[in-house]
Scaffold this motif. Structure first.
Motif, PDB file in Angstrom:
ATOM      1  N   LYS A   1       0.877  -1.450  -0.135  1.00 13.17           N
ATOM      2  CA  LYS A   1       0.144  -0.107   0.059  1.00 13.17           C
ATOM      3  C   LYS A   1       0.966   1.223  -0.022  1.00 13.17           C
ATOM      4  O   LYS A   1       0.258   2.269   0.178  1.00 13.17           O
ATOM      5  CB  LYS A   1      -0.902   0.073   1.165  1.00 13.17           C
TER       6      LYS A   1
ATOM      7  N   GLU B   1       2.670   2.969  -1.969  1.00 10.55           N
ATOM      8  CA  GLU B   1       2.432   4.079  -3.209  1.00 10.55           C
ATOM      9  C   GLU B   1       0.893   4.007  -3.458  1.00 10.55           C
ATOM     10  O   GLU B   1       0.490   4.465  -4.649  1.00 10.55           O
ATOM     11  CB  GLU B   1       3.178   3.491  -4.450  1.00 10.55           C
TER      12      GLU B   1
ATOM     13  N   SER C   1       1.622   1.694  -7.928  1.00  3.07           N
ATOM     14  CA  SER C   1       1.201   0.716  -6.910  1.00  3.07           C
ATOM     15  C   SER C   1       0.958  -0.602  -7.734  1.00  3.07           C
ATOM     16  O   SER C   1       1.196  -1.505  -7.376  1.00  3.07           O
ATOM     17  CB  SER C   1      -0.225   1.462  -6.448  1.00  3.07           C
TER      18      SER C   1
ATOM     19  N   TRP D   1      -6.591   2.522  -6.832  1.00  2.00           N
ATOM     20  CA  TRP D   1      -5.579   1.714  -6.808  1.00  2.00           C
ATOM     21  C   TRP D   1      -5.844   0.395  -6.431  1.00  2.00           C
ATOM     22  O   TRP D   1      -5.352  -0.640  -6.955  1.00  2.00           O
ATOM     23  CB  TRP D   1      -4.419   2.254  -6.149  1.00  2.00           C
TER      24      TRP D   1
END
Lengths: 352, 382
Positions: free
Chosen positions: B73, B75, B82, B135
């Protein structure tokens, strides 16, 4: 303590700004000790830490300091030292400094065992150096107010005291040593609990451990429940302490008196609320007690530092207590000795 | 031996606790430091970055089964970076499993790989992935695809947990925070609003079952409790069990949509968020000025009069509103139900246990102590 202070006077070698060696440059050292030492006009001459990243970060705050790996590289010309290394290393570090005549402000706890703590006090005394332990929350005005009320009967006699201290510890935010039992000497009790025990010792004349449960399973406890008995003169009060690194419980103490309950924030030194007893159908009254301007934790570290410097100049400590620091370690050790398993009701059951 | 990758994470740490109690030999592989939950045990722990191929190979030595609970997590604000990091980590993990002749790899995916509104039509096409751009979904979709692509080289079972709830878990914390602080706006009860949940103990039992069973697992399992739970029940029962009163508020879907659009951040704000996530601003983000502004903002927030902190309405985001209109049901086979496994924890029981955690209501407290702790928590949270 008066003896310590007198001895300390002779250890202050030269006038001018106090020269400090910082042993251990972890989170507490960088966030609290360094800023308040620098703000007080002291000179940080040495920073010692085996971790290169910690040395680099500390060096950014005090670029003039000599940055070294090991305590043995610290010059003995300094006026005093702040020990912020992991608790398991406190005995070796405090001993090394005291034997060289360097007064020490040691982060809490003084040691992981009562025997080690007593030995350190003896060594400091024998070498005539001041030794103070970093229980900075003793400087909270709210804590002093509760101490007074427990004795002067303003709210009647105390009946019970309950303390909760808990928040979810995120591993990325924690220092490496904190999560290593070999370095930290224990889990939530050794880390957060010592502050609570120290506070209880500052409030009551005597504290005895009655019961202790935690969830340690070969590693370090994350949740703990301790029951103590506090005594003020001839009156005893049951004390319950609930600690957690896996639940957001906040940090509060409630002291129930005959005529109301005092709720004291453990992290914020000025927050004190008195809750009156319920009057029939009328809801209990809540009164916020004025204990002064809101202050940041760093301000209390600054108070602690000021008291330490005063000790170097021969004054007796007003707030900190070396005797209580040893008793705190003894009580924590007693807790671990009588450890019973704490079963958490939500844990895994029924593997099929 | 079972290797738990990401054993210090939210689900991983529960699996570790489960394995520690089962007596199964296992090893914990995680990046950084162990969580407080995991540090309670004296364990075989390896601190490894999954992208470090050599260290990973070494850490997996002797493992027969690998359970992958890891997600990077770090990024998170930058979706593409990510995804790239997580895909690289999964690549290395698959390679290390093949090299070490691991018999089975269980990969923890998520129900979030499906479109948020789970209708029967959506559930009939379990490999039509979500097109949401956040993400988490992108990472879960990309890594799940990787796992399915590697099935020829390795026995892989993908488990898609639904909304995992229980003590310390994000979904329960959200429900409890909203229950305490907000009024939760939900679609009218007439609208189908199925919330797919699984209690964390049941999920780790399911993983444990497939990690220890000799017979090959199905390629994919949806970890979903068969008990029908609505979103109103999800928020309402969490709040009721924790003694937080009734936080629910019902509106028409049109009204929720209107409010959700209003609450959506403007283009300018989204751009600003993207710029902030960029590495270019790293020095600025930690500057003294920014720190001062943040401290001042925090001080203002904490000294705000109580009236300003009264219950707000938690209007759903566009994605949440889609989730709130789910209606599909998973079959017993899809949800991992089998002769040797069933979901044991009812939703009411799961909420009760979660509330025990939230309220510090631990087994060892007597009634007087529990009452005192309850009062203290009330004081803290008010």
């Amino acid at each position: 303590m008066a003896d310590d202070a007198r001895h300390a006077l002779s250890t202050l070698r030269r006038p001018g700004p106090v020269s400090v060696a910082l042993i251990g440059a972890g989170n507490v050292a960088r966030t609290y000790h360094l800023p308040c030492v620098v703000a007080a006009g002291a000179t940080v001459s040495y920073v010692a830490d085996p971790d290169a990243a910690a040395r680099r970060r500390a060096s950014a705050i005090v670029p003039a300091a000599a940055v070294v790996r090991d305590i043995t590289d610290v010059g003995t010309e300094v006026d005093c030292a702040i020990v912020c290394s992991p608790p398991s290393e406190h005995p070796a570090h405090v001993r090394w400094l005291a034997e060289r005549g360097i007064p020490v402000l040691c982060e809490k706890p003084l040691a992981c065992t009562e025997k080690d703590a007593e030995t350190l006090v003896e060594i400091a005394r024998a070498n005539g150096v001041a030794l103070q332990v970093g229980y900075y929350r003793r400087f909270h005005p709210s804590s002093a107010r509760v101490h007074t009320w427990l004795r002067d009967g303003t709210l009647g006699r105390p009946r019970r005291c309950t303390i909760v201290g808990g928040d979810i510890l995120h591993p990325h935010g924690a220092s490496a040593s904190l999560m290593d039992p070999a370095q930290s000497g224990g889990g939530v009790l050794m880390d957060v609990g010592v502050h609570v025990v120290d506070r209880l010792l500052s409030w009551f004349d005597e504290i005895t451990v009655r019961d202790y449960l935690d969830d340690h399973a070969g590693g370090m406890e994350a949740n703990a429940l301790a029951r103590f008995e506090g005594r003020i003169r001839d009156h005893t009060v049951p004390l319950t302490m609930l600690l957690s690194r896996t639940a957001d419980l906040g940090h509060q103490a409630a002291v129930e008196f005959d005529e109301g309950t005092v709720v004291c924030a453990l992290n914020a030194g000025h927050v004190l609320t008195v809750i009156g007893p319920p009057q029939g159908a009328v809801a209990p009254s809540r009164t916020t007690v004025d204990t002064g301007e809101p202050r940041h934790a760093t301000d209390y570290f600054a108070d602690q530092w000021a008291e330490f410097v005063a000790q170097l100049r021969g004054e007796s400590p007003r707030v900190s207590s070396l005797r209580d620091a040893v008793r705190t370690t003894a009580l924590v050790e007693a807790c671990y000795r009588m450890r019973r398993p704490l079963t958490l009701p939500w844990e895994v059951d029924g593997l099929s | 031996m079972i290797a738990v990758v990401g054993g210090a994470g939210q689900i991983g740490s529960w699996l570790v606790r489960c394995l520690a109690r089962s007596g199964e030999p296992f090893r914990v592989i995680h990046r950084g430091r162990p969580s407080a939950d995991v540090a309670r045990f004296a364990l075989d722990v390896h601190s490894v970055d999954l992208r470090d191929a050599v260290a990973l190979q070494r850490a997996l030595a002797g493992a027969r089964v690998v359970v992958n609970c890891a997600i990077d997590k770090t990024e998170a604000p930058n979706s593409s970076r990510s995804v790239r990091n997580n895909v690289q980590a999964c690549d290395e993990l698959i390679r290390a499993c093949v090299t070490n002749r691991v018999r089975r790899l269980i990969h923890l995916s998520s129900i979030a790989v499906l479109p948020p509104r789970l209708t029967p039509e959506v559930m009939a096409r379990p490999f039509d992935y979500s097109r949401e751009r956040d993400w988490y979904r992108r990472v879960k979709v990309a890594t799940e695809r990787q796992m399915f692509a590697a099935r020829e080289r390795l026995e892989i079972c993908v488990i898609r947990p639904s909304h995992v709830y229980g003590p310390t878990l994000a979904w329960s914390r959200l429900a409890l925070i909203r229950g305490w602080r907000d009024r939760v706006a939900l679609p009218d009860p007439a609208v189908a609003s199925r919330c797919h949940v699984v209690f964390v103990n049941d999920l780790v039992r399911l993983i444990h079952r497939w990690a220890t069973l000799g017979t090959p697992p199905p390629p994919m399992i949806h970890a979903v409790s068969p008990e029908p739970v609505s979103w109103a029940a999800f928020y309402g029962e969490h709040a009721a069990a924790a003694g937080l009163g009734d936080p629910l508020m019902f509106c028409s879907v049109e009204e929720l949509r209107r409010q959700s659009r209003r609450a959506q951040p403007s283009v300018a704000r989204r751009t600003l968020r993207r710029v902030r996530a960029s590495r270019l601003l790293d020095p600025l983000r930690t500057s003294a000025l920014v720190r001062r502004v943040r401290t001042a903002a925090r001080a203002r927030a904490s000294s705000a009069p109580p009236a300003a902190r009264e219950r707000l309405i938690a209007w759903p985001s566009a994605l949440e509103l889609e989730q709130y209109q789910s209606s599909g049901e998973f079959s017993a086979e899809e949800s991992g139900l089998a002769p040797r496994f069933s979901y044991l924890t009812t939703f009411a029981e799961g909420c009760r246990r979660t509330a025990e955690w939230y309220n510090g209501r631990w087994a060892a407290l007597d009634d007087t102590e529990a009452a005192c702790v309850r009062e203290l928590l009330r004081a803290t949270r008010s």
